[in-house]
Scaffold this active site. Structure first.
Site, PDB file in Angstrom:
ATOM      1  N   GLN A   1       5.292  -3.739   2.735  1.00  0.00           N
ATOM      2  CA  GLN A   1       6.390  -4.436   3.400  1.00  0.00           C
ATOM      3  C   GLN A   1       7.753  -4.037   2.813  1.00  0.00           C
ATOM      4  O   GLN A   1       8.732  -4.774   2.961  1.00  0.00           O
ATOM      5  CB  GLN A   1       6.200  -5.947   3.298  1.00  0.00           C
ATOM      6  CG  GLN A   1       4.942  -6.443   4.004  1.00  0.00           C
ATOM      7  CD  GLN A   1       4.835  -7.962   3.982  1.00  0.00           C
ATOM      8  OE1 GLN A   1       5.608  -8.664   4.625  1.00  0.00           O
ATOM      9  NE2 GLN A   1       3.866  -8.472   3.237  1.00  0.00           N
TER      10      GLN A   1
ATOM     11  N   ARG B   1       3.843 -10.453  11.932  1.00  0.00           N
ATOM     12  CA  ARG B   1       4.604 -11.688  12.193  1.00  0.00           C
ATOM     13  C   ARG B   1       3.881 -12.555  13.223  1.00  0.00           C
ATOM     14  O   ARG B   1       4.202 -13.740  13.373  1.00  0.00           O
ATOM     15  CB  ARG B   1       6.011 -11.388  12.737  1.00  0.00           C
ATOM     16  CG  ARG B   1       6.966 -10.560  11.861  1.00  0.00           C
ATOM     17  CD  ARG B   1       7.063 -11.080  10.457  1.00  0.00           C
ATOM     18  NE  ARG B   1       6.139 -10.356   9.596  1.00  0.00           N
ATOM     19  CZ  ARG B   1       5.855 -10.701   8.355  1.00  0.00           C
ATOM     20  NH1 ARG B   1       6.416 -11.780   7.832  1.00  0.00           N
ATOM     21  NH2 ARG B   1       5.010  -9.999   7.630  1.00  0.00           N
TER      22      ARG B   1
ATOM     23  N   ASP C   1       9.671 -12.539  -7.261  1.00  0.00           N
ATOM     24  CA  ASP C   1       9.122 -12.460  -5.902  1.00  0.00           C
ATOM     25  C   ASP C   1       9.724 -11.246  -5.184  1.00  0.00           C
ATOM     26  O   ASP C   1      10.799 -10.766  -5.543  1.00  0.00           O
ATOM     27  CB  ASP C   1       9.455 -13.744  -5.149  1.00  0.00           C
ATOM     28  CG  ASP C   1       8.676 -13.872  -3.846  1.00  0.00           C
ATOM     29  OD1 ASP C   1       7.711 -13.099  -3.651  1.00  0.00           O
ATOM     30  OD2 ASP C   1       9.033 -14.745  -3.026  1.00  0.00           O
ATOM     31  N   GLU C   2       9.014 -10.753  -4.154  1.00  0.00           N
ATOM     32  CA  GLU C   2       9.486  -9.621  -3.334  1.00  0.00           C
ATOM     33  C   GLU C   2       9.877  -8.429  -4.217  1.00  0.00           C
ATOM     34  O   GLU C   2      10.923  -7.803  -4.026  1.00  0.00           O
ATOM     35  CB  GLU C   2      10.679 -10.052  -2.456  1.00  0.00           C
ATOM     36  CG  GLU C   2      10.417 -11.229  -1.542  1.00  0.00           C
ATOM     37  CD  GLU C   2       9.491 -10.906  -0.372  1.00  0.00           C
ATOM     38  OE1 GLU C   2       8.988  -9.775  -0.310  1.00  0.00           O
ATOM     39  OE2 GLU C   2       9.267 -11.791   0.463  1.00  0.00           O
TER      40      GLU C   2
ATOM     41  N   LYS D   1       1.453 -16.218  -0.836  1.00  0.00           N
ATOM     42  CA  LYS D   1       2.060 -15.873  -2.122  1.00  0.00           C
ATOM     43  C   LYS D   1       2.985 -16.969  -2.639  1.00  0.00           C
ATOM     44  O   LYS D   1       3.068 -17.186  -3.845  1.00  0.00           O
ATOM     45  CB  LYS D   1       2.816 -14.548  -2.030  1.00  0.00           C
ATOM     46  CG  LYS D   1       4.087 -14.575  -1.200  1.00  0.00           C
ATOM     47  CD  LYS D   1       4.753 -13.198  -1.190  1.00  0.00           C
ATOM     48  CE  LYS D   1       5.988 -13.163  -0.321  1.00  0.00           C
ATOM     49  NZ  LYS D   1       7.094 -13.948  -0.833  1.00  0.00           N
ATOM     50  N   THR D   2       3.686 -17.666  -1.750  1.00  0.00           N
ATOM     51  CA  THR D   2       4.587 -18.721  -2.210  1.00  0.00           C
ATOM     52  C   THR D   2       3.791 -19.847  -2.872  1.00  0.00           C
ATOM     53  O   THR D   2       4.199 -20.404  -3.898  1.00  0.00           O
ATOM     54  CB  THR D   2       5.416 -19.279  -1.038  1.00  0.00           C
ATOM     55  OG1 THR D   2       6.121 -18.197  -0.422  1.00  0.00           O
ATOM     56  CG2 THR D   2       6.412 -20.316  -1.532  1.00  0.00           C
TER      57      THR D   2
END
Length: 813
Positions: free
Chosen positions: A296, A667, A250-251, A64-65
């Site tokens: 998330q 993770r 974002d997020e 996504k970044t």
């Protein structure tokens, strides 16, 4: 001096200005093919999308970044957007700096005109220019957490609030919740439903007045004030709607109501408009792109609202949604496990993470006898991984709560495993643990001024700085130790009656507790009695601060350490094992404090070892968000531990726990280990928790169980209950019962564990007695009855001693 904000005319002028050859070279930037190179089809679609609002559902590790940075570069290089018309919001300053750096690498230094920042940083920039409209000066101060607590302490004092019931931290937490919901003091006062909330609202009102008098805002004010400013002055809002033509967030799943409202002010029709607001033409909304993953969303306890992302398509009916499902981090086995677990949550947007990296290793499972066996397994596996070529720095150990780090720290220290605790402090450095140990050290050594001064007014009992100064003056005048001066506080010059009463109560409590130490009571019983008798547990129980629940868990873990030590037949480091075996020596408080000191003061673990292999990382699952490791150990997978006990009866909280499990699993890049303990010490009592439901949700064929519950050896540790029945004053602690560490439970448990009572002599004032250490004395007063009888006895030159007769070696003459 603030930078002028360009309006539409400024941006048009910028676009139409003739360019020099040098400028054309600088501004040309990367080609379309270069910007789209290496992106998969959904990523490309997100980068080039135009027009309607866009929701990018970005699964863990889906790049996504890269999509965000390429889209910003595309807007500037391919669509001719002025960099100053771009507002990109991230949740950390570090992420903002990294994004800005990446975009600058793609399009050059003109990227510096963009606003890439956190919500709070963007609001500060707006308020520096506009806040004079609501009576503040542009040079306003921003109060950090310490400043806020100091100010709220002054406010509570001014309102004459009981410091035990209205702790500044608790009041601040309530005020923060109000601000995140955009409720000002007037609205909070109007909506108060009971006396407690009315008091909080009064503190909120005075707190805001004091902030205004100081020309200051606190952290939560920054967003609330900006939203209120936009609503009160629509022309200001329109200035920024014209400026920011491209907004990226974002997020998005972690946004709270205030942040959600700010996005709407810039990119949608108003959520709320004051009745008397002047009619102001609204600019076309900015082109909005939000990136996030409802799976998330794990920060509800901070005010994050998962509905913001789940309802995005309702808030923006013409929105387009793009799923990023290809994962570039983990092997397929790990992703299949993550998909299986999160698939049990309801109402989510369906997506399946996949990878072309191949299946990879199977997940390794282990069922331990207890938490120490679990930690030993983890340590042994790390050794094997390092021997096979991994670095210690490749490994992370995740757990649900901070208290669980203690056993890993102790085992790692004993096995020489280098480690670091991230996102928290080491167990024995945590404030509540240090407070409890300070009580014990002071009881064992009243001359320990550092420990005594630490706990003198902890929890708050009305012994302030002025009272301490008066006692100090007495100690210096008469050459007394500080503890002795406290015992003679009635002689302290200038000491207020109220302070004298508080000090007398403290001294009486300490002398009662010291009689337990003198009688050789078990360390765990002394600790539980201290925590209950001092009011420390009660203060935490009555607090609304969510961190205080964690502090209770840490204290419960410390009781478990003391219980384990007391039950260990060779626990006392200074004792001869043969004497212990013969029953001649019982490990005492000093032995326990020595053991704790040896663990707590072990060699500090360096950031990197000499061979630069790094160190194992210990952290909670919440801290792990946004990180990745080649090897992950997901520990404590038991119902009541993970998922947490408080979530077991709440469907919404249980789904958040499952999202936390999903975060933990994703993770891991190469290897994933899952483990649980059949028996886990819950405040010294064996807790038989069932396997976590998240283990049952893992695909059976993907888990290689090194050891199962069927293979688990019979529980063979000493009977921790003291009754042979597996129960204590707590009762059998399983599931939701793990939360029941309280002052009442501590008292009950201490009573169940304490040494057999000696015969309590029947005493009256005037009776003559003899004491094994203090000699002859005369009874002054007697309070209480039976095991709770306390006598004040004058031993002449030794002074008046307050003794708990159940423990005191006193004989009536």
């Amino acid at each position: 001096m603030s930078t002028p904000i360009p309006g539409l005319a400024d941006l048009a002028a910028f676009a139409a200005a003739p360019a020099t050859e040098e400028a054309r070279t600088t501004r040309r930037g990367p080609s379309a093919d270069e910007l789209l190179e290496g992106l998969n089809e959904p990523q490309r679609a997100a980068v080039v999308h135009e027009g309607t609002p866009l929701l990018v559902v970005a699964g863990a590790g889906s790049g996504k970044t890269r999509v965000l940075t390429r889209r910003i570069a595309w807007l500037i290089a391919q669509r001719g957007a002025h960099p100053g018309s771009v507002l990109a919001i991230t949740f950390t300053n570090k992420a903002a700096a990294e994004m800005k750096e990446r975009v600058e690498e793609l399009v050059g230094k003109r990227a510096r005109l963009m606003w890439v920042s956190t919500f709070h940083s963007a609001c500060v920039r707006i308020l520096r220019k506009e806040i004079d409209r609501i009576g503040f000066k542009s040079g306003f101060s921003i109060y950090d957490a310490a400043d806020q607590k100091r100010l709220m302490t002054l406010v509570c004092n001014d309102l004459d609030l009981d410091p035990r019931r209205y702790q500044p931290g608790t009041v601040l937490h309530w005020v923060s919740d109000q601000k995140n919901e955009l409720r000002d003091p007037e609205e909070a006062t109007k909506d108060a439903r009971n006396n407690l909330e009315e008091t909080y609202a009064a503190a909120y009102t005075l707190y805001q007045r004091r902030l205004r008098e100081a020309n200051a805002l606190d952290f939560d004010d920054l967003i609330m004030t900006t939203v209120h400013l936009f609503r009160q002055f629509p022309e200001v809002r329109e200035t920024y709607r014209r400026r920011f033509r491209h907004v990226l967030v974002d997020e998005y799943q972690d946004t709270n109501h205030a942040q959600y409202a700010l996005v709407h002010e810039l990119c949608a029709d108003p959520l709320e408009e004051p009745v008397d607001a002047p009619a102001t033409p609204r600019s076309e909304p900015a082109e909005l792109m939000v990136v996030g993953d409802a799976d998330q969303s794990i920060y509800a306890f901070r005010g994050a609202n998962i509905r913001n992302i789940l309802d995005f398509e309702q808030d923006f009916p013409d929105a387009r949604t793009i799923l990023l499902e290809q994962n570039y981090r983990s092997t397929q086995n790990i992703l299949t496990a993550a998909n299986a677990v999160i698939g049990h949550n309801k109402g989510r947007k369906e997506k399946k993470l996949w990878s072309d990296a191949g299946p990879g290793e199977r997940i390794v499972g282990y069922v331990a006898d207890d938490e120490r066996d679990e930690a030993r397994f983890v340590s042994d596996e790390i050794d094997k991984l390092v021997d096979s070529g991994h670095r210690a720095g490749d490994v992370a150990v995740f757990y649900r709560t901070n208290a669980q780090s203690r056993v890993f720290e102790e085992v790692f220290i004993r096995t020489g495993q280098p480690y670091k605790v991230v996102g928290g402090v080491r167990f024995y450095e945590r404030r509540e643990v240090r407070d409890a140990l300070a009580y014990l050290r002071m009881l064992a050594n009243p001359d320990d001024q550092v420990s005594l001064r630490r706990i003198l007014n902890t929890p708050k009992r009305g012994i302030g700085d002025r009272a301490v100064a008066c006692v100090n003056a007495l100690a210096e005048r008469d050459g007394l130790p500080f503890w002795e001066a406290l015992r003679r506080a009635d002689q302290a010059p200038g000491l207020a009656t109220r302070s004298l009463s508080a000090i007398s109560g403290f001294v009486a409590m300490v002398e009662e507790l010291q009689s337990m130490v003198d009688a050789g009571e078990r360390p765990d019983v002394i600790l539980e009695t201290v925590l209950a008798r001092s009011g420390y547990l009660t203060a935490l129980e009555e607090s609304d601060d969510p961190q205080d629940e964690t502090r209770l868990e840490n204290l419960a873990e410390l009781v478990a350490v003391a219980r384990e030590f007391s039950d260990d037949p060779v626990a006392g480091p200074s004792a001869d094992p043969s004497d212990v075996d013969a029953g001649l020596v019982t490990p005492g408080l000093n032995d326990f404090l020595e053991r704790v000191a040896l663990v707590a003061d072990s060699d500090q673990i360096p950031d990197d070892d000499p061979d630069d292999t790094g160190v194992v990382t210990l952290m909670t699952l919440h801290t792990a968000k946004g990180l990745e490791f080649p090897v992950v150990f997901l520990t404590g997978l038991e119902d009541g531990v993970f998922p947490h006990a408080r979530a077991l009866g709440d469907g919404g909280e249980l789904e958040e726990e499952r999202r936390l499990a999903y975060v933990g699993v994703t993770r891991a890049r190469e290897r994933l280990y899952v483990s649980r303990a059949v028996v886990r010490s819950a405040w010294g009592a064996p807790s038989h928790n069932p396997a976590s439901r998240f283990i049952d949700e893992l695909p059976v064929d993907l888990v290689d169980w090194r050891r199962t519950a069927a293979e688990q050896t019979r529980w063979s540790r000493p009977d921790l209950s003291g009754s042979g029945s597996g129960s204590t004053g707590f009762g059998t602690i399983t599931g939701a019962g793990r939360r029941n560490f309280s002052s009442a439970a501590a008292r009950a448990d201490a009573a169940a564990k304490q040494k057999p009572a000696r015969a309590v002599p029947s005493l009256e004032p005037g009776d003559r007695v003899t004491h094994d250490s203090f000699g002859l004395g005369t009874v002054v007063t007697v309070e209480g009855e039976g095991d709770k009888a306390v006598a004040s006895i004058d031993f002449g030159g030794q002074g008046v001693k307050r003794l708990l007769l159940r423990y005191a070696p006193v004989e009536k003459l």
